[in-house]
Write a protein that holds these residues in place. Structure first.
Motif, PDB file in Angstrom:
ATOM      1  N   ASN A  33      34.149  91.689  35.839  1.00 51.54           N
ATOM      2  CA  ASN A  33      34.176  92.555  34.736  1.00 51.54           C
ATOM      3  C   ASN A  33      33.218  92.469  33.575  1.00 51.54           C
ATOM      4  O   ASN A  33      33.416  91.247  32.965  1.00 51.54           O
ATOM      5  CB  ASN A  33      35.590  92.824  34.281  1.00 51.54           C
ATOM      6  CG  ASN A  33      36.546  93.129  35.440  1.00 51.54           C
ATOM      7  OD1 ASN A  33      36.279  94.034  36.283  1.00 51.54           O
ATOM      8  ND2 ASN A  33      37.606  92.378  35.740  1.00 51.54           N
ATOM      9  N   TYR A  35      32.480  94.000  29.800  1.00 48.47           N
ATOM     10  CA  TYR A  35      32.868  95.201  28.786  1.00 48.47           C
ATOM     11  C   TYR A  35      31.507  95.209  27.714  1.00 48.47           C
ATOM     12  O   TYR A  35      30.899  94.200  27.599  1.00 48.47           O
ATOM     13  CB  TYR A  35      34.225  94.481  28.163  1.00 48.47           C
ATOM     14  CG  TYR A  35      35.263  94.718  28.932  1.00 48.47           C
ATOM     15  CD1 TYR A  35      36.147  95.676  29.038  1.00 48.47           C
ATOM     16  CD2 TYR A  35      35.458  93.491  29.930  1.00 48.47           C
ATOM     17  CE1 TYR A  35      37.330  95.770  29.702  1.00 48.47           C
ATOM     18  CE2 TYR A  35      36.671  93.720  30.886  1.00 48.47           C
ATOM     19  CZ  TYR A  35      37.428  94.744  30.625  1.00 48.47           C
ATOM     20  OH  TYR A  35      38.644  94.862  31.487  1.00 48.47           O
ATOM     21  N   GLU A  36      31.525  96.237  27.002  1.00 52.93           N
ATOM     22  CA  GLU A  36      30.752  96.445  25.814  1.00 52.93           C
ATOM     23  C   GLU A  36      31.722  96.880  24.777  1.00 52.93           C
ATOM     24  O   GLU A  36      32.540  97.782  25.137  1.00 52.93           O
ATOM     25  CB  GLU A  36      29.782  97.399  26.145  1.00 52.93           C
ATOM     26  CG  GLU A  36      28.841  96.924  27.141  1.00 52.93           C
ATOM     27  CD  GLU A  36      27.406  97.575  27.555  1.00 52.93           C
ATOM     28  OE1 GLU A  36      27.451  98.782  26.630  1.00 52.93           O
ATOM     29  OE2 GLU A  36      26.599  97.477  28.167  1.00 52.93           O
ATOM     30  N   ASP A  38      32.483  99.230  21.774  1.00 54.95           N
ATOM     31  CA  ASP A  38      32.057 100.701  21.500  1.00 54.95           C
ATOM     32  C   ASP A  38      32.465 100.505  19.983  1.00 54.95           C
ATOM     33  O   ASP A  38      33.375 100.676  19.437  1.00 54.95           O
ATOM     34  CB  ASP A  38      33.153 101.540  22.236  1.00 54.95           C
ATOM     35  CG  ASP A  38      32.836 102.898  21.641  1.00 54.95           C
ATOM     36  OD1 ASP A  38      32.049 103.147  20.715  1.00 54.95           O
ATOM     37  OD2 ASP A  38      33.563 103.889  21.995  1.00 54.95           O
ATOM     38  N   ASN A  41      34.644 103.638  18.527  1.00 54.28           N
ATOM     39  CA  ASN A  41      36.243 103.784  18.574  1.00 54.28           C
ATOM     40  C   ASN A  41      36.679 102.437  18.369  1.00 54.28           C
ATOM     41  O   ASN A  41      37.965 102.063  18.266  1.00 54.28           O
ATOM     42  CB  ASN A  41      36.421 104.080  20.007  1.00 54.28           C
ATOM     43  CG  ASN A  41      36.124 105.627  20.420  1.00 54.28           C
ATOM     44  OD1 ASN A  41      36.064 106.507  19.423  1.00 54.28           O
ATOM     45  ND2 ASN A  41      35.466 105.916  21.504  1.00 54.28           N
ATOM     46  N   VAL A  43      36.609  99.375  20.219  1.00 59.11           N
ATOM     47  CA  VAL A  43      37.373  98.940  21.333  1.00 59.11           C
ATOM     48  C   VAL A  43      36.345  98.318  22.435  1.00 59.11           C
ATOM     49  O   VAL A  43      35.305  98.706  22.392  1.00 59.11           O
ATOM     50  CB  VAL A  43      38.339  99.904  22.060  1.00 59.11           C
ATOM     51  CG1 VAL A  43      39.463 100.413  21.045  1.00 59.11           C
ATOM     52  CG2 VAL A  43      37.563 101.058  22.505  1.00 59.11           C
ATOM     53  N   TRP A  44      37.057  97.485  23.167  1.00 57.11           N
ATOM     54  CA  TRP A  44      36.063  96.928  24.356  1.00 57.11           C
ATOM     55  C   TRP A  44      36.204  97.942  25.469  1.00 57.11           C
ATOM     56  O   TRP A  44      37.355  98.204  25.716  1.00 57.11           O
ATOM     57  CB  TRP A  44      36.630  95.818  24.851  1.00 57.11           C
ATOM     58  CG  TRP A  44      36.140  94.354  23.622  1.00 57.11           C
ATOM     59  CD1 TRP A  44      36.902  93.866  22.733  1.00 57.11           C
ATOM     60  CD2 TRP A  44      34.647  93.847  23.745  1.00 57.11           C
ATOM     61  NE1 TRP A  44      36.160  92.913  22.101  1.00 57.11           N
ATOM     62  CE2 TRP A  44      34.941  92.805  22.583  1.00 57.11           C
ATOM     63  CE3 TRP A  44      33.614  94.010  24.449  1.00 57.11           C
ATOM     64  CZ2 TRP A  44      33.843  92.159  22.262  1.00 57.11           C
ATOM     65  CZ3 TRP A  44      32.595  93.251  23.989  1.00 57.11           C
ATOM     66  CH2 TRP A  44      32.655  92.238  22.937  1.00 57.11           C
ATOM     67  N   LYS A  45      35.177  98.511  25.831  1.00 62.68           N
ATOM     68  CA  LYS A  45      35.065  99.555  27.335  1.00 62.68           C
ATOM     69  C   LYS A  45      34.502  98.740  28.358  1.00 62.68           C
ATOM     70  O   LYS A  45      33.371  98.233  28.197  1.00 62.68           O
ATOM     71  CB  LYS A  45      34.540 100.665  26.855  1.00 62.68           C
ATOM     72  CG  LYS A  45      35.128 101.586  25.896  1.00 62.68           C
ATOM     73  CD  LYS A  45      34.434 102.895  25.735  1.00 62.68           C
ATOM     74  CE  LYS A  45      35.369 103.717  24.792  1.00 62.68           C
ATOM     75  NZ  LYS A  45      34.782 105.112  24.856  1.00 62.68           N
ATOM     76  N   LEU A  46      35.316  99.012  29.546  1.00 62.80           N
ATOM     77  CA  LEU A  46      34.815  98.385  30.840  1.00 62.80           C
ATOM     78  C   LEU A  46      33.453  99.173  31.205  1.00 62.80           C
ATOM     79  O   LEU A  46      33.550 100.518  31.192  1.00 62.80           O
ATOM     80  CB  LEU A  46      35.839  98.306  31.760  1.00 62.80           C
ATOM     81  CG  LEU A  46      35.561  98.148  33.101  1.00 62.80           C
ATOM     82  CD1 LEU A  46      35.237  96.524  33.049  1.00 62.80           C
ATOM     83  CD2 LEU A  46      36.716  98.426  34.204  1.00 62.80           C
ATOM     84  N   GLN A  47      32.419  98.280  31.428  1.00 59.95           N
ATOM     85  CA  GLN A  47      31.161  99.143  31.784  1.00 59.95           C
ATOM     86  C   GLN A  47      31.037  98.954  33.136  1.00 59.95           C
ATOM     87  O   GLN A  47      30.408  99.758  33.994  1.00 59.95           O
ATOM     88  CB  GLN A  47      30.048  98.435  30.852  1.00 59.95           C
ATOM     89  CG  GLN A  47      30.271  99.085  29.297  1.00 59.95           C
ATOM     90  CD  GLN A  47      30.061 100.381  29.314  1.00 59.95           C
ATOM     91  OE1 GLN A  47      29.437 101.082  29.658  1.00 59.95           O
ATOM     92  NE2 GLN A  47      30.992 100.971  28.355  1.00 59.95           N
ATOM     93  N   ALA A  64      31.689 101.314  36.085  1.00 61.10           N
ATOM     94  CA  ALA A  64      33.191 101.705  36.004  1.00 61.10           C
ATOM     95  C   ALA A  64      33.568 102.816  36.595  1.00 61.10           C
ATOM     96  O   ALA A  64      34.537 102.974  37.157  1.00 61.10           O
ATOM     97  CB  ALA A  64      33.568 101.601  34.547  1.00 61.10           C
ATOM     98  N   SER A  65      32.779 103.928  36.305  1.00 63.41           N
ATOM     99  CA  SER A  65      33.170 105.209  37.042  1.00 63.41           C
ATOM    100  C   SER A  65      32.834 105.178  38.544  1.00 63.41           C
ATOM    101  O   SER A  65      33.247 106.313  39.200  1.00 63.41           O
ATOM    102  CB  SER A  65      32.286 106.366  36.240  1.00 63.41           C
ATOM    103  OG  SER A  65      30.828 106.371  36.623  1.00 63.41           O
TER     104      SER A  65
END
Length: 95
Positions: A33, A35-36, A38, A41, A43-47, A64-65
């Motif tokens: 996984n 993450y980057e 953001d 916001n 927070v760490w978002k799964l990329q 991630a999408s």
């Protein structure tokens, strides 16, 4: 206009606040996984997610999408049509 906020008893800008939060929170990325952070916001978002193909087992990185994709491009194209373009001038199938 610069908006200030209070953090640790000091008034700092939002960019500096995000940088402080980034330095205080560890990156949750691992071998499967990515993450980057953001900054908007904070927070760490799964990329990206590393997921194996169900047909050939090759691991590949997916956004991630696109986690719903079970097969790699090569295996998927083999099941869709006997003569489908792979792009860049390559073809698979009969012929």
């Amino acid at each position: 206009m610069i908006e200030l906020e209070e953090m640790d008893g000091r008034c700092i800008c939002q960019d500096c606040a995000a940088a402080i939060i980034l330095s205080r929170t560890p990156n949750p990325s691992d071998e499967n996984n990515k993450y980057e952070f953001d900054f908007r916001n904070r927070v760490w978002k799964l990329q990206k997610v590393k997921k194996p193909c169900v047909s050939c087992g090759t691991k590949r990185w997916l956004n991630a999408s696109n986690q719903w994709k079970d097969k790699c491009k090569k295996c998927y194209l083999k099941t869709v049509s006997p003569a489908v373009s792979l792009g860049k001038g390559g073809w698979i199938g009969k012929g």
